[in-house]
Motif scaffolding. Structure first.
Motif, PDB file in Angstrom:
ATOM      1  N   GLU A 108       0.863  -1.169   0.000  1.00 51.24           N
ATOM      2  CA  GLU A 108       0.000   0.000   0.000  1.00 51.24           C
ATOM      3  C   GLU A 108       0.906   1.228   0.000  1.00 51.24           C
ATOM      4  O   GLU A 108       1.949   1.240   0.661  1.00 51.24           O
ATOM      5  CB  GLU A 108      -0.897   0.010   1.240  1.00 51.24           C
ATOM      6  CG  GLU A 108      -1.975  -1.049   1.238  1.00 51.24           C
ATOM      7  CD  GLU A 108      -3.026  -0.806   0.154  1.00 51.24           C
ATOM      8  OE1 GLU A 108      -3.380   0.372  -0.063  1.00 51.24           O
ATOM      9  OE2 GLU A 108      -3.465  -1.773  -0.481  1.00 51.24           O
ATOM     10  N   VAL A 110       1.404   5.422   0.466  1.00 51.73           N
ATOM     11  CA  VAL A 110       0.971   6.759   0.879  1.00 51.73           C
ATOM     12  C   VAL A 110       2.083   7.726   0.513  1.00 51.73           C
ATOM     13  O   VAL A 110       3.246   7.513   0.886  1.00 51.73           O
ATOM     14  CB  VAL A 110       0.693   6.828   2.393  1.00 51.73           C
ATOM     15  CG1 VAL A 110       0.312   8.252   2.798  1.00 51.73           C
ATOM     16  CG2 VAL A 110      -0.403   5.852   2.796  1.00 51.73           C
ATOM     17  N   ARG A 132      -2.911  12.377  -6.804  1.00 53.22           N
ATOM     18  CA  ARG A 132      -4.249  12.033  -6.305  1.00 53.22           C
ATOM     19  C   ARG A 132      -5.133  11.537  -7.446  1.00 53.22           C
ATOM     20  O   ARG A 132      -5.943  10.630  -7.263  1.00 53.22           O
ATOM     21  CB  ARG A 132      -4.877  13.238  -5.614  1.00 53.22           C
ATOM     22  CG  ARG A 132      -4.354  13.452  -4.201  1.00 53.22           C
ATOM     23  CD  ARG A 132      -4.986  14.637  -3.521  1.00 53.22           C
ATOM     24  NE  ARG A 132      -4.586  14.721  -2.111  1.00 53.22           N
ATOM     25  CZ  ARG A 132      -4.674  15.816  -1.375  1.00 53.22           C
ATOM     26  NH1 ARG A 132      -5.134  16.950  -1.916  1.00 53.22           N
ATOM     27  NH2 ARG A 132      -4.301  15.797  -0.104  1.00 53.22           N
ATOM     28  N   TYR A 136      -3.509   7.622  -5.717  1.00 51.20           N
ATOM     29  CA  TYR A 136      -2.671   7.519  -4.532  1.00 51.20           C
ATOM     30  C   TYR A 136      -3.219   8.382  -3.400  1.00 51.20           C
ATOM     31  O   TYR A 136      -3.735   9.483  -3.635  1.00 51.20           O
ATOM     32  CB  TYR A 136      -1.237   7.960  -4.842  1.00 51.20           C
ATOM     33  CG  TYR A 136      -0.448   6.953  -5.642  1.00 51.20           C
ATOM     34  CD1 TYR A 136      -0.178   5.678  -5.128  1.00 51.20           C
ATOM     35  CD2 TYR A 136       0.026   7.256  -6.912  1.00 51.20           C
ATOM     36  CE1 TYR A 136       0.541   4.750  -5.861  1.00 51.20           C
ATOM     37  CE2 TYR A 136       0.753   6.334  -7.657  1.00 51.20           C
ATOM     38  CZ  TYR A 136       0.994   5.082  -7.124  1.00 51.20           C
ATOM     39  OH  TYR A 136       1.703   4.156  -7.850  1.00 51.20           O
ATOM     40  N   LYS A 137      -3.082   7.878  -2.180  1.00 55.89           N
ATOM     41  CA  LYS A 137      -3.397   8.682  -1.007  1.00 55.89           C
ATOM     42  C   LYS A 137      -2.241   9.640  -0.786  1.00 55.89           C
ATOM     43  O   LYS A 137      -1.081   9.215  -0.707  1.00 55.89           O
ATOM     44  CB  LYS A 137      -3.592   7.792   0.220  1.00 55.89           C
ATOM     45  CG  LYS A 137      -4.034   8.552   1.467  1.00 55.89           C
ATOM     46  CD  LYS A 137      -4.309   7.611   2.621  1.00 55.89           C
ATOM     47  CE  LYS A 137      -4.863   8.367   3.823  1.00 55.89           C
ATOM     48  NZ  LYS A 137      -6.202   8.946   3.559  1.00 55.89           N
ATOM     49  N   LEU A 139      -0.723  12.853   1.529  1.00 50.45           N
ATOM     50  CA  LEU A 139      -0.795  13.659   2.745  1.00 50.45           C
ATOM     51  C   LEU A 139       0.068  14.902   2.585  1.00 50.45           C
ATOM     52  O   LEU A 139       1.123  14.854   1.944  1.00 50.45           O
ATOM     53  CB  LEU A 139      -0.301  12.862   3.950  1.00 50.45           C
ATOM     54  CG  LEU A 139      -0.989  11.534   4.252  1.00 50.45           C
ATOM     55  CD1 LEU A 139      -0.383  10.905   5.506  1.00 50.45           C
ATOM     56  CD2 LEU A 139      -2.491  11.719   4.424  1.00 50.45           C
ATOM     57  N   ASP A 151      -3.193  13.011  10.409  1.00 56.17           N
ATOM     58  CA  ASP A 151      -3.486  12.162   9.248  1.00 56.17           C
ATOM     59  C   ASP A 151      -2.404  11.095   9.074  1.00 56.17           C
ATOM     60  O   ASP A 151      -2.696   9.942   8.733  1.00 56.17           O
ATOM     61  CB  ASP A 151      -3.584  13.011   7.976  1.00 56.17           C
ATOM     62  CG  ASP A 151      -4.753  13.978   8.003  1.00 56.17           C
ATOM     63  OD1 ASP A 151      -5.768  13.659   8.649  1.00 56.17           O
ATOM     64  OD2 ASP A 151      -4.649  15.047   7.372  1.00 56.17           O
ATOM     65  N   VAL A 155      -2.797   6.809   9.240  1.00 55.76           N
ATOM     66  CA  VAL A 155      -2.457   5.800   8.220  1.00 55.76           C
ATOM     67  C   VAL A 155      -1.464   4.767   8.746  1.00 55.76           C
ATOM     68  O   VAL A 155      -1.316   3.691   8.164  1.00 55.76           O
ATOM     69  CB  VAL A 155      -1.914   6.447   6.918  1.00 55.76           C
ATOM     70  CG1 VAL A 155      -2.927   7.385   6.315  1.00 55.76           C
ATOM     71  CG2 VAL A 155      -0.585   7.141   7.145  1.00 55.76           C
TER      72      VAL A 155
END
Length: 292
Positions: A108, A110, A132, A136-137, A139, A151, A155
């Motif tokens: 995964e 981030v 985005r 993709y996530k 931050l 945040d 995660v």
């Protein structure tokens, strides 16, 4: 028998966390005979030889879900890829390289863009929006202004995460902000391992919450793509997936071939040109490495 997680290995001793208690263990000789090397991150079963001194023997290693080579660690499921929006300026092709490596390990992902206090929002949002849009996530963080720290903590919960990114982007500062005890612990480890012959930095798992771990290591220490096959590279660009089926040739490499779904999507601005540029450079690199 107790079940725990291997958090550190130094000089033939393995340190296993069992419900917050750390046991120093030796491994059964059968592992050596079977050519199995215990890895940080392994879920293991141990027998206790001295409860008071927290000593034990590693009896069994559970099946691994993932096994990273560099860093050498098992059962990581998430990569936090950290880049600064400035100081240093983000190297987008390097970011894409980290993403390809994480995708190839089926982690995964981030993306964390740090130091957002140093730049006007309109200057970094185009890059943020690009990733985005891929899915993709992303931050946005600033330690100085305490932006995005909650945040980031969120995660990390319930995951085993490896932090990756170039030097100077603030990975350690972010980790220490998320988990204030980490800085003290890291210092203690550094002093301890600097003694005698154990001067090499080893990968180590650090618990930040129950069932939440961070790999204490510089992240992906080798960024070469030489292990990858050219035909597999496109699989690690998620935004290519829906367009690859439109390619006329199943062997299409999405560079010069006619009737290419990905090139068509690129012309329609459905795929970012910068991402396709990264793909082309990585493909050439992989092909060059195959020339003997």
């Amino acid at each position: 028998m107790k079940r725990g997680r291997l958090i550190k290995g130094i000089g033939g001793f393995y340190y296993v966390d069992v419900d917050g208690e750390t046991y120093e263990c030796k491994a059964r000789g059968i592992f050596r005979q079977m050519k199995i090397t215990p890895l940080v991150g392994d879920y293991v079963e141990i027998s206790i030889t001295d409860e008071q001194k927290k000593l034990g023997v590693m009896e069994k290693i559970m099946e691994r879900s993932t096994e990273l080579i560099r860093p050498t660690v098992a059962n990581v499921n998430q990569a936090i890829i950290v880049f600064a929006v400035t100081q240093p300026e983000p190297n987008i092709m390097l970011l894409d390289r980290f993403l390809v490596l994480a995708e190839s390990e089926e982690l995964e992902v981030v993306i964390c863009f740090n130091k957002v206090d140093l730049l006007a929002e309109e200057d970094y949002l185009p890059i943020v929006d690009r990733y985005r849009a891929i899915g993709y996530k992303v931050l946005l963080t600033s330690v100085k202004r305490d932006v995005g720290i909650a945040d980031l903590k969120e995660v990390l919960i319930g995951n085993t995460s490896v932090f990756a990114g170039p030097s100077g982007v603030g990975k350690s500062t972010l980790l220490n902000k998320v988990h204030p005890e980490l800085q003290l612990k890291t210092g203690e480890i550094s002093v301890k391992t600097a003694r005698g012959k154990h001067t090499t930095r080893h990968a180590e798992l650090i618990a930040i919450e129950k069932n939440s771990w961070v790999v204490d290591t510089p992240g992906f220490s080798a960024l070469s793509l030489d292990f990858m096959e050219a035909e597999d590279l496109a699989l690690y660009f998620p935004e290519f997936n829906e367009y690859r089926e439109e390619c006329k040739f199943s062997s299409c490499q999405h560079i010069d071939e006619p009737k290419c779904g990905i090139k068509n999507a690129l012309q329609k601005n459905l795929i970012a040109e910068e991402r396709h540029n990264s793909y082309q450079q990585f493909l050439q690199e992989i092909k060059s490495n195959r020339r003997f």
